[in-house]
Each structure stands twice: as C-alpha cells, then as structure tokens.
Design a protein around this motif. Sequence first.
Motif, PDB file in Angstrom:
ATOM      1  N   VAL A  66      34.577  71.377  29.529  1.00  0.00           N
ATOM      2  CA  VAL A  66      34.702  70.838  28.171  1.00  0.00           C
ATOM      3  C   VAL A  66      34.533  69.324  28.181  1.00  0.00           C
ATOM      4  CG1 VAL A  66      36.235  70.624  26.186  1.00  0.00           C
ATOM      5  CG2 VAL A  66      36.196  72.736  27.507  1.00  0.00           C
ATOM      6  N   PHE A  67      35.176  68.645  29.114  1.00  0.00           N
ATOM      7  CA  PHE A  67      35.061  67.188  29.199  1.00  0.00           C
ATOM      8  C   PHE A  67      33.618  66.768  29.493  1.00  0.00           C
ATOM      9  CE2 PHE A  67      39.571  67.288  29.283  1.00  0.00           C
ATOM     10  CZ  PHE A  67      40.001  66.019  28.926  1.00  0.00           C
ATOM     11  N   SER A  68      32.975  67.470  30.418  1.00  0.00           N
ATOM     12  CA  SER A  68      31.593  67.134  30.767  1.00  0.00           C
ATOM     13  C   SER A  68      30.642  67.445  29.619  1.00  0.00           C
ATOM     14  CB  SER A  68      31.166  67.892  32.018  1.00  0.00           C
ATOM     15  OG  SER A  68      31.998  67.547  33.095  1.00  0.00           O
ATOM     16  N   ALA A  69      30.856  68.557  28.936  1.00  0.00           N
ATOM     17  CA  ALA A  69      29.998  68.909  27.806  1.00  0.00           C
ATOM     18  C   ALA A  69      30.122  67.867  26.701  1.00  0.00           C
ATOM     19  CB  ALA A  69      30.373  70.288  27.272  1.00  0.00           C
ATOM     20  N   TYR A  70      31.327  67.419  26.419  1.00  0.00           N
ATOM     21  CA  TYR A  70      31.505  66.388  25.388  1.00  0.00           C
ATOM     22  C   TYR A  70      30.838  65.080  25.804  1.00  0.00           C
ATOM     23  CZ  TYR A  70      33.540  62.984  22.270  1.00  0.00           C
ATOM     24  OH  TYR A  70      33.700  61.971  21.373  1.00  0.00           O
ATOM     25  N   TYR A  71      30.944  64.730  27.071  1.00  0.00           N
ATOM     26  CA  TYR A  71      30.332  63.484  27.544  1.00  0.00           C
ATOM     27  C   TYR A  71      28.808  63.536  27.423  1.00  0.00           C
ATOM     28  CZ  TYR A  71      29.096  59.565  30.492  1.00  0.00           C
ATOM     29  OH  TYR A  71      28.559  58.400  30.964  1.00  0.00           O
TER      30      TYR A  71
END
Length: 117
Positions: free
Chosen positions: A25-30
């Motif tokens: 989730v963090f990587s997708a948002y970034y």
Amino acid sequence: MTIIGAPIALAGLLVWLTLTLATFVFSAYYIGRLLFRGNQPPVVKALFGGVILIVALHIPWLNIAVWAAMVFFGLGAQLLEIHNRKPWRRDRPESAITPPPPFAASTTVEGHAVTQA
C-alpha cells in the motif's frame, strides 16, 4: 527462556509480517504520487500505483527486484511515519522552544505580550 522468548519472538514475527504486507500500500501510493502531481484523491493515486506494481510483479525476473524495492521502500516509509508520530514528540516552532533573552523589555500590545530585545 522459552516461556518468555517464544511469545516475544511470535509477536515480533507478527509485527514484521504485518509491516511487510502493508508495504504494498505504501509503495503503491508513492508510485501513484510520482505519476499524479495534481490534486487527485489519495485513493486514485494508490490504485494506479497498485496497478503498476501488480503488472511489474507479474514480469519474470523483474518481480524479484520490484518486490525487494517495494519491501525496502515500504518498510522505510512505515518506520519513518511511526517515528514521526511518537506521542512525546512536539512539533513546535524554534521560537517557542528558546526562551527570550535576559533583560528584554516586555510590553503589551492589544492584550498580547511583546518582547523586545
């Protein structure tokens, strides 16, 4: 050692597993934030970044590098966010932390104390 160590190891494993699973989730948002610099909602940014990650994770040999980068960057982002949200940390401006200089003249303007050096 087993009575105390086993539950601590199990708790540590569960925390690590949860943080590792949340790296997607963090990587997708970034990635979505890199693509969309406008005022799109965060959900849209995360969805488009997630689609790109899913496609990249299905490419043979590239998926190993993508997964490793996703875990490292995602864990780093999570740990930085946890560090920034410490309850004892106070985000105050520098002027609120430093005391006024000694022998400063203090006057009152419209009910507010004004210190002049």
